[in-house]
Design a protein around this motif. Structure first.
Motif, short mmCIF file in Angstrom:
data_model
loop_
_atom_site.label_atom_id
_atom_site.label_comp_id
_atom_site.label_asym_id
_atom_site.label_seq_id
_atom_site.Cartn_x
_atom_site.Cartn_y
_atom_site.Cartn_z
N ASN A 49 0.83 -1.20 0.00
CA ASN A 49 0.00 0.00 0.00
C ASN A 49 0.87 1.25 0.00
N SER A 50 0.53 2.18 -0.88
CA SER A 50 1.25 3.45 -0.93
C SER A 50 0.37 4.48 -1.59
N GLU A 51 0.06 5.53 -0.84
CA GLU A 51 -0.75 6.61 -1.39
C GLU A 51 0.11 7.69 -2.04
N ASN A 52 1.43 7.56 -1.89
CA ASN A 52 2.31 8.61 -2.39
C ASN A 52 3.31 8.12 -3.44
N LYS A 53 3.07 6.90 -3.98
CA LYS A 53 3.92 6.33 -5.03
C LYS A 53 5.31 5.93 -4.54
N ILE A 54 5.52 5.91 -3.23
CA ILE A 54 6.82 5.52 -2.68
C ILE A 54 6.68 4.14 -2.02
N PHE A 55 7.59 3.24 -2.40
CA PHE A 55 7.52 1.85 -1.95
C PHE A 55 8.86 1.42 -1.37
N LYS A 56 8.84 0.32 -0.63
CA LYS A 56 10.07 -0.21 -0.05
C LYS A 56 10.18 -1.69 -0.37
N GLY A 57 11.36 -2.08 -0.86
CA GLY A 57 11.58 -3.48 -1.22
C GLY A 57 12.60 -3.58 -2.34
N ASN A 58 12.57 -4.71 -3.06
CA ASN A 58 13.45 -4.91 -4.20
C ASN A 58 12.91 -4.14 -5.40
N PRO A 59 13.67 -3.21 -5.99
CA PRO A 59 13.16 -2.36 -7.07
C PRO A 59 12.63 -3.13 -8.28
N ALA A 60 13.30 -4.23 -8.65
CA ALA A 60 12.86 -5.01 -9.81
C ALA A 60 11.50 -5.66 -9.54
N ILE A 61 11.34 -6.22 -8.35
CA ILE A 61 10.06 -6.85 -7.98
C ILE A 61 8.96 -5.79 -7.90
N LEU A 62 9.28 -4.66 -7.28
CA LEU A 62 8.28 -3.59 -7.18
C LEU A 62 7.87 -3.07 -8.56
N LEU A 63 8.83 -2.95 -9.46
CA LEU A 63 8.51 -2.50 -10.82
C LEU A 63 7.56 -3.45 -11.52
N LEU A 64 7.84 -4.76 -11.43
CA LEU A 64 6.96 -5.73 -12.08
C LEU A 64 5.55 -5.66 -11.51
N LYS A 65 5.46 -5.52 -10.20
CA LYS A 65 4.14 -5.41 -9.56
C LYS A 65 3.42 -4.14 -10.02
N TYR A 66 4.17 -3.05 -10.12
CA TYR A 66 3.56 -1.78 -10.54
C TYR A 66 3.08 -1.85 -11.98
N ILE A 67 3.91 -2.41 -12.86
CA ILE A 67 3.54 -2.52 -14.27
C ILE A 67 2.34 -3.44 -14.44
N SER A 68 2.33 -4.54 -13.71
CA SER A 68 1.21 -5.48 -13.78
C SER A 68 -0.09 -4.81 -13.34
N ARG A 69 -0.03 -4.05 -12.25
CA ARG A 69 -1.23 -3.34 -11.78
C ARG A 69 -1.65 -2.27 -12.78
N ASP A 70 -0.68 -1.56 -13.36
CA ASP A 70 -0.99 -0.50 -14.30
C ASP A 70 -1.60 -1.05 -15.59
N LYS A 71 -1.08 -2.19 -16.05
CA LYS A 71 -1.58 -2.82 -17.30
C LYS A 71 -2.80 -3.69 -17.05
N LYS A 72 -3.07 -3.97 -15.77
CA LYS A 72 -4.23 -4.78 -15.35
C LYS A 72 -4.16 -6.21 -15.88
N LYS A 73 -2.94 -6.77 -15.90
CA LYS A 73 -2.78 -8.17 -16.25
C LYS A 73 -1.44 -8.69 -15.72
N ARG A 74 -1.43 -10.02 -15.48
CA ARG A 74 -0.25 -10.64 -14.90
C ARG A 74 0.86 -10.80 -15.94
N ILE A 75 2.07 -10.89 -15.43
CA ILE A 75 3.25 -11.06 -16.27
C ILE A 75 3.76 -12.48 -16.11
N ILE A 76 4.01 -13.18 -17.23
CA ILE A 76 4.47 -14.57 -17.14
C ILE A 76 5.94 -14.72 -17.56
N GLU A 77 6.49 -13.69 -18.21
CA GLU A 77 7.90 -13.77 -18.61
C GLU A 77 8.46 -12.36 -18.75
#
Length: 337
Positions: A49-77
Protein backbone atom coordinates in the motif's frame (compact mmCIF):
# COMPACT_ATOMS: atom_id res chain seq x y z
CA UNK A 1 34.45 11.46 -21.86
CA UNK A 2 38.05 11.82 -20.63
CA UNK A 3 38.97 15.39 -19.72
CA UNK A 4 42.16 17.19 -18.73
CA UNK A 5 41.46 19.38 -15.68
CA UNK A 6 42.63 22.98 -15.97
CA UNK A 7 42.81 23.50 -12.19
CA UNK A 8 41.93 21.79 -8.90
CA UNK A 9 38.35 23.08 -8.93
CA UNK A 10 37.80 21.74 -12.44
CA UNK A 11 39.39 18.43 -11.39
CA UNK A 12 36.91 18.17 -8.50
CA UNK A 13 33.99 18.86 -10.88
CA UNK A 14 35.14 16.09 -13.22
CA UNK A 15 35.56 13.64 -10.34
CA UNK A 16 32.12 14.51 -8.91
CA UNK A 17 30.42 14.15 -12.28
CA UNK A 18 32.14 10.85 -13.04
CA UNK A 19 31.42 9.36 -9.60
CA UNK A 20 27.77 10.42 -9.90
CA UNK A 21 27.40 8.70 -13.27
CA UNK A 22 29.17 5.56 -12.00
CA UNK A 23 26.84 5.41 -8.98
CA UNK A 24 23.77 5.80 -11.18
CA UNK A 25 24.92 3.19 -13.69
CA UNK A 26 25.76 0.75 -10.91
CA UNK A 27 22.20 1.05 -9.55
CA UNK A 28 20.65 0.63 -13.02
CA UNK A 29 22.74 -2.43 -13.77
CA UNK A 30 21.98 -3.99 -10.41
CA UNK A 31 18.24 -3.58 -10.92
CA UNK A 32 18.50 -4.99 -14.44
CA UNK A 33 20.28 -8.08 -13.12
CA UNK A 34 17.64 -8.59 -10.41
CA UNK A 35 14.94 -9.32 -13.02
CA UNK A 36 16.67 -12.58 -14.00
CA UNK A 37 16.38 -13.79 -10.39
CA UNK A 38 12.61 -13.38 -10.17
CA UNK A 39 10.58 -16.59 -10.23
CA UNK A 40 7.21 -15.75 -11.81
CA UNK A 41 5.75 -19.23 -11.21
CA UNK A 42 4.16 -18.28 -7.90
CA UNK A 43 4.78 -14.56 -8.02
CA UNK A 44 2.96 -12.44 -5.44
CA UNK A 45 1.52 -9.53 -7.46
CA UNK A 46 0.23 -7.65 -4.42
CA UNK A 47 1.85 -4.20 -4.35
CA UNK A 48 2.50 -2.70 -0.90
CA UNK A 49 0.00 0.00 0.00
CA UNK A 50 1.25 3.45 -0.93
CA UNK A 51 -0.75 6.61 -1.39
CA UNK A 52 2.31 8.61 -2.39
CA UNK A 53 3.92 6.33 -5.03
CA UNK A 54 6.82 5.52 -2.68
CA UNK A 55 7.52 1.85 -1.95
CA UNK A 56 10.07 -0.21 -0.05
CA UNK A 57 11.58 -3.48 -1.22
CA UNK A 58 13.45 -4.91 -4.20
CA UNK A 59 13.16 -2.36 -7.07
CA UNK A 60 12.86 -5.01 -9.81
CA UNK A 61 10.06 -6.85 -7.98
CA UNK A 62 8.28 -3.59 -7.18
CA UNK A 63 8.51 -2.50 -10.82
CA UNK A 64 6.96 -5.73 -12.08
CA UNK A 65 4.14 -5.41 -9.56
CA UNK A 66 3.56 -1.78 -10.54
CA UNK A 67 3.54 -2.52 -14.27
CA UNK A 68 1.21 -5.48 -13.78
CA UNK A 69 -1.23 -3.34 -11.78
CA UNK A 70 -0.99 -0.50 -14.30
CA UNK A 71 -1.58 -2.82 -17.30
CA UNK A 72 -4.23 -4.78 -15.35
CA UNK A 73 -2.78 -8.17 -16.25
CA UNK A 74 -0.25 -10.64 -14.90
CA UNK A 75 3.25 -11.06 -16.27
CA UNK A 76 4.47 -14.57 -17.14
CA UNK A 77 7.90 -13.77 -18.61
CA UNK A 78 10.37 -10.89 -18.43
CA UNK A 79 13.80 -10.22 -19.91
CA UNK A 80 15.80 -7.14 -18.98
CA UNK A 81 18.32 -5.14 -21.04
CA UNK A 82 20.57 -2.55 -19.39
CA UNK A 83 20.96 0.47 -21.69
CA UNK A 84 21.93 3.19 -19.21
CA UNK A 85 25.68 2.81 -19.63
CA UNK A 86 25.79 2.74 -23.43
CA UNK A 87 26.22 6.46 -24.09
CA UNK A 88 28.37 7.61 -21.15
CA UNK A 89 30.30 4.52 -20.03
CA UNK A 90 30.41 2.40 -23.20
CA UNK A 91 28.80 -0.37 -21.18
CA UNK A 92 25.45 -2.06 -21.45
CA UNK A 93 23.54 -4.64 -23.43
CA UNK A 94 23.85 -4.56 -27.19
CA UNK A 95 20.41 -4.61 -28.81
CA UNK A 96 18.92 -3.39 -32.09
CA UNK A 97 16.17 -0.86 -32.62
CA UNK A 98 13.09 -1.31 -34.79
CA UNK A 99 15.15 -0.51 -37.91
CA UNK A 100 17.85 -3.07 -37.13
CA UNK A 101 20.36 -0.43 -35.97
CA UNK A 102 22.48 -0.85 -32.83
CA UNK A 103 21.28 1.23 -29.87
CA UNK A 104 24.14 3.53 -28.82
CA UNK A 105 22.27 5.43 -26.11
CA UNK A 106 18.73 5.62 -24.78
CA UNK A 107 16.49 7.68 -22.50
CA UNK A 108 15.42 4.27 -21.13
CA UNK A 109 18.05 3.03 -18.68
CA UNK A 110 16.42 -0.40 -18.59
CA UNK A 111 14.35 -2.02 -21.35
CA UNK A 112 12.01 -4.85 -20.40
CA UNK A 113 10.71 -7.47 -22.83
CA UNK A 114 7.49 -8.59 -21.15
CA UNK A 115 5.02 -11.36 -21.96
CA UNK A 116 1.61 -11.06 -20.31
CA UNK A 117 -0.81 -13.81 -19.34
CA UNK A 118 -2.93 -13.18 -22.44
CA UNK A 119 0.17 -13.93 -24.60
CA UNK A 120 0.60 -10.28 -25.63
CA UNK A 121 4.15 -8.93 -25.61
CA UNK A 122 5.46 -5.44 -24.93
CA UNK A 123 8.79 -3.61 -24.74
CA UNK A 124 8.72 -1.22 -21.81
CA UNK A 125 11.37 1.40 -21.08
CA UNK A 126 12.27 2.42 -17.53
CA UNK A 127 14.03 5.66 -16.57
CA UNK A 128 16.11 5.15 -13.42
CA UNK A 129 17.10 8.07 -11.18
CA UNK A 130 19.62 7.57 -8.37
CA UNK A 131 20.36 11.20 -7.55
CA UNK A 132 18.48 12.75 -4.63
CA UNK A 133 19.74 16.27 -5.38
CA UNK A 134 18.46 17.86 -8.62
CA UNK A 135 18.47 14.76 -10.85
CA UNK A 136 19.33 15.69 -14.42
CA UNK A 137 16.64 15.18 -17.07
CA UNK A 138 18.34 16.64 -20.12
CA UNK A 139 21.48 18.46 -21.24
CA UNK A 140 21.50 20.08 -24.67
CA UNK A 141 22.49 23.14 -26.67
CA UNK A 142 20.04 26.01 -27.02
CA UNK A 143 19.67 25.40 -30.77
CA UNK A 144 18.91 21.70 -30.32
CA UNK A 145 16.36 22.43 -27.60
CA UNK A 146 14.61 24.98 -29.83
CA UNK A 147 14.68 22.47 -32.69
CA UNK A 148 13.06 19.85 -30.46
CA UNK A 149 10.30 22.32 -29.54
CA UNK A 150 9.64 23.12 -33.20
CA UNK A 151 9.40 19.39 -33.94
CA UNK A 152 6.60 19.35 -31.34
CA UNK A 153 4.85 22.12 -33.36
CA UNK A 154 5.77 24.73 -30.76
CA UNK A 155 6.72 28.06 -32.32
CA UNK A 156 10.01 29.56 -31.15
CA UNK A 157 11.11 32.87 -32.67
CA UNK A 158 14.70 33.60 -33.67
CA UNK A 159 14.87 36.30 -30.98
CA UNK A 160 13.74 33.81 -28.32
CA UNK A 161 16.45 31.37 -29.43
CA UNK A 162 19.08 34.12 -29.28
CA UNK A 163 17.84 35.08 -25.81
CA UNK A 164 18.39 31.51 -24.64
CA UNK A 165 21.93 31.61 -26.08
CA UNK A 166 22.55 34.84 -24.10
CA UNK A 167 21.30 33.11 -20.94
CA UNK A 168 23.61 30.13 -21.50
CA UNK A 169 26.69 32.09 -22.51
CA UNK A 170 27.08 30.79 -26.02
CA UNK A 171 30.07 32.18 -27.94
CA UNK A 172 29.20 35.43 -29.70
CA UNK A 173 26.27 36.25 -27.40
CA UNK A 174 28.13 36.91 -24.13
CA UNK A 175 28.77 40.22 -22.37
CA UNK A 176 32.52 39.61 -22.83
CA UNK A 177 31.91 39.37 -26.61
CA UNK A 178 30.53 42.92 -26.41
CA UNK A 179 27.24 41.53 -27.71
CA UNK A 180 24.51 44.14 -27.37
CA UNK A 181 20.88 42.92 -27.57
CA UNK A 182 18.34 45.05 -29.42
CA UNK A 183 16.65 45.85 -26.10
CA UNK A 184 19.04 46.87 -23.32
CA UNK A 185 16.43 48.25 -20.93
CA UNK A 186 16.98 45.44 -18.38
CA UNK A 187 20.78 45.65 -18.33
CA UNK A 188 22.21 47.80 -15.48
CA UNK A 189 24.58 50.59 -16.56
CA UNK A 190 27.03 49.61 -13.81
CA UNK A 191 26.64 45.87 -14.39
CA UNK A 192 28.85 43.87 -11.99
CA UNK A 193 27.53 40.41 -12.90
CA UNK A 194 29.57 37.64 -14.52
CA UNK A 195 30.80 38.49 -18.04
CA UNK A 196 30.38 34.93 -19.39
CA UNK A 197 26.55 34.96 -19.41
CA UNK A 198 23.52 37.19 -19.13
CA UNK A 199 21.03 36.57 -16.34
CA UNK A 200 17.39 35.79 -17.14
CA UNK A 201 16.12 39.19 -15.96
CA UNK A 202 18.60 40.90 -18.32
CA UNK A 203 17.07 39.36 -21.45
CA UNK A 204 14.86 41.59 -23.63
CA UNK A 205 11.30 41.94 -22.31
CA UNK A 206 9.65 40.38 -25.36
CA UNK A 207 12.01 37.37 -25.13
CA UNK A 208 11.09 36.84 -21.48
CA UNK A 209 7.39 37.11 -22.34
CA UNK A 210 7.72 34.63 -25.21
CA UNK A 211 9.46 32.00 -23.10
CA UNK A 212 6.89 32.43 -20.32
CA UNK A 213 4.15 31.87 -22.92
CA UNK A 214 5.93 28.84 -24.42
CA UNK A 215 6.42 27.08 -21.08
CA UNK A 216 2.99 28.02 -19.71
CA UNK A 217 0.95 26.90 -22.72
CA UNK A 218 3.03 23.82 -23.54
CA UNK A 219 4.15 22.68 -20.10
CA UNK A 220 2.71 19.16 -20.40
CA UNK A 221 4.26 18.60 -23.85
CA UNK A 222 7.68 20.02 -22.90
CA UNK A 223 7.89 18.05 -19.64
CA UNK A 224 7.09 14.79 -21.42
CA UNK A 225 9.53 15.61 -24.22
CA UNK A 226 12.37 16.18 -21.75
CA UNK A 227 11.65 12.88 -20.01
CA UNK A 228 11.39 10.81 -23.18
CA UNK A 229 13.38 12.41 -26.01
CA UNK A 230 17.05 13.13 -26.75
CA UNK A 231 18.36 14.27 -30.13
CA UNK A 232 21.81 12.86 -29.34
CA UNK A 233 20.47 9.29 -29.24
CA UNK A 234 20.00 8.90 -32.98
CA UNK A 235 19.12 5.19 -32.90
CA UNK A 236 16.91 5.24 -29.80
CA UNK A 237 13.48 3.73 -30.48
CA UNK A 238 12.51 3.10 -26.88
CA UNK A 239 11.02 5.98 -24.94
CA UNK A 240 10.66 5.31 -21.20
CA UNK A 241 7.16 4.56 -19.97
CA UNK A 242 7.91 4.44 -16.23
CA UNK A 243 10.25 6.21 -13.79
CA UNK A 244 11.91 4.65 -10.75
CA UNK A 245 13.69 7.07 -8.42
CA UNK A 246 15.83 5.97 -5.48
CA UNK A 247 14.62 8.10 -2.56
CA UNK A 248 17.42 7.29 -0.11
CA UNK A 249 20.70 5.38 -0.10
CA UNK A 250 20.33 1.63 0.34
CA UNK A 251 22.58 -1.02 1.85
CA UNK A 252 20.49 -3.97 0.68
CA UNK A 253 18.87 -4.19 -2.79
CA UNK A 254 15.90 -5.95 -1.14
CA UNK A 255 15.33 -2.97 1.14
CA UNK A 256 15.28 0.03 -1.20
CA UNK A 257 13.00 3.03 -0.78
CA UNK A 258 11.93 4.10 -4.27
CA UNK A 259 9.30 6.20 -6.01
CA UNK A 260 7.64 4.47 -8.97
CA UNK A 261 5.20 6.05 -11.40
CA UNK A 262 4.45 6.27 -15.08
CA UNK A 263 5.84 9.08 -17.21
CA UNK A 264 2.28 10.38 -17.69
CA UNK A 265 1.75 10.44 -13.91
CA UNK A 266 5.01 12.33 -13.37
CA UNK A 267 4.07 14.87 -16.05
CA UNK A 268 0.63 15.32 -14.48
CA UNK A 269 2.03 15.77 -10.97
CA UNK A 270 4.61 18.24 -12.26
CA UNK A 271 1.87 20.31 -13.93
CA UNK A 272 -0.25 20.21 -10.77
CA UNK A 273 2.70 21.26 -8.61
CA UNK A 274 3.48 24.56 -10.31
CA UNK A 275 3.45 26.53 -13.55
CA UNK A 276 6.24 28.63 -15.05
CA UNK A 277 7.79 31.06 -12.62
CA UNK A 278 10.99 32.80 -11.52
CA UNK A 279 12.84 32.23 -8.26
CA UNK A 280 14.81 35.24 -6.93
CA UNK A 281 18.24 34.46 -5.54
CA UNK A 282 21.38 36.34 -4.50
CA UNK A 283 24.92 35.26 -5.38
CA UNK A 284 25.99 33.32 -2.27
CA UNK A 285 29.28 31.80 -3.37
CA UNK A 286 32.00 31.97 -6.00
CA UNK A 287 33.97 34.79 -7.59
CA UNK A 288 31.14 37.34 -7.60
CA UNK A 289 29.96 36.88 -4.01
CA UNK A 290 30.07 40.34 -2.40
CA UNK A 291 30.68 41.98 -5.78
CA UNK A 292 27.44 41.24 -7.59
CA UNK A 293 24.79 42.30 -5.06
CA UNK A 294 21.83 42.06 -7.43
CA UNK A 295 18.96 39.62 -6.91
CA UNK A 296 18.82 37.41 -10.00
CA UNK A 297 15.90 35.43 -11.42
CA UNK A 298 16.03 31.67 -12.05
CA UNK A 299 13.30 30.05 -14.21
CA UNK A 300 11.37 26.87 -13.35
CA UNK A 301 8.16 25.07 -14.30
CA UNK A 302 6.53 22.25 -12.38
CA UNK A 303 9.21 20.04 -10.82
CA UNK A 304 11.73 21.28 -13.37
CA UNK A 305 14.37 23.97 -13.01
CA UNK A 306 16.68 24.92 -15.85
CA UNK A 307 19.91 26.84 -16.11
CA UNK A 308 23.25 26.76 -17.94
CA UNK A 309 25.41 23.90 -16.73
CA UNK A 310 28.27 24.99 -14.51
CA UNK A 311 31.12 22.78 -15.70
CA UNK A 312 33.81 23.70 -18.22
CA UNK A 313 33.30 20.91 -20.76
CA UNK A 314 29.62 21.75 -21.46
CA UNK A 315 29.73 25.38 -20.41
CA UNK A 316 27.13 26.90 -22.74
CA UNK A 317 24.67 23.99 -22.69
CA UNK A 318 21.22 24.11 -21.13
CA UNK A 319 20.54 21.76 -18.23
CA UNK A 320 17.09 20.63 -17.05
CA UNK A 321 16.88 19.10 -13.55
CA UNK A 322 14.15 17.62 -11.40
CA UNK A 323 13.63 19.54 -8.16
CA UNK A 324 15.23 17.86 -5.15
CA UNK A 325 12.84 15.51 -3.31
CA UNK A 326 9.97 16.31 -5.72
CA UNK A 327 8.40 12.94 -4.84
CA UNK A 328 7.70 14.17 -1.31
CA UNK A 329 4.89 16.31 -2.74
CA UNK A 330 2.95 13.37 -4.23
CA UNK A 331 0.66 12.79 -1.25
CA UNK A 332 -0.67 16.34 -1.28
CA UNK A 333 -0.94 16.43 -5.08
CA UNK A 334 -2.85 13.13 -5.19
CA UNK A 335 -5.28 14.37 -2.54
CA UNK A 336 -5.88 17.60 -4.48
CA UNK A 337 -6.07 15.97 -7.92
Amino acid sequence: MSLEPINEKHKAQIVAGTSGRIKGHRFEKQISEEFSKIDLTNFDYALPNSENKIFKGNPAILLLKYISRDKKKRIIEVKSHWLGGLATANQGDKILNENGEAITGSKSDILLDITFEDSTKDRIGISIKACSNNAQMALTTCSVFCEMLREQDIDVSKNAEIGLKMFCGEDGFRPLDNYVPYDTSNIPNDRKARPERWYWEELPNDVQREWRQIFTVNQFTITKMLLQCAKTYKTDSFKPTYVLHECSKHKDIDDCRVAILSIDELVLFSNLYDSFGLKPKKISKGTYKGIDLAIHQYPHFGFIQFQPIGNKQNFSELQFNLKSNYYKTFTELICNK
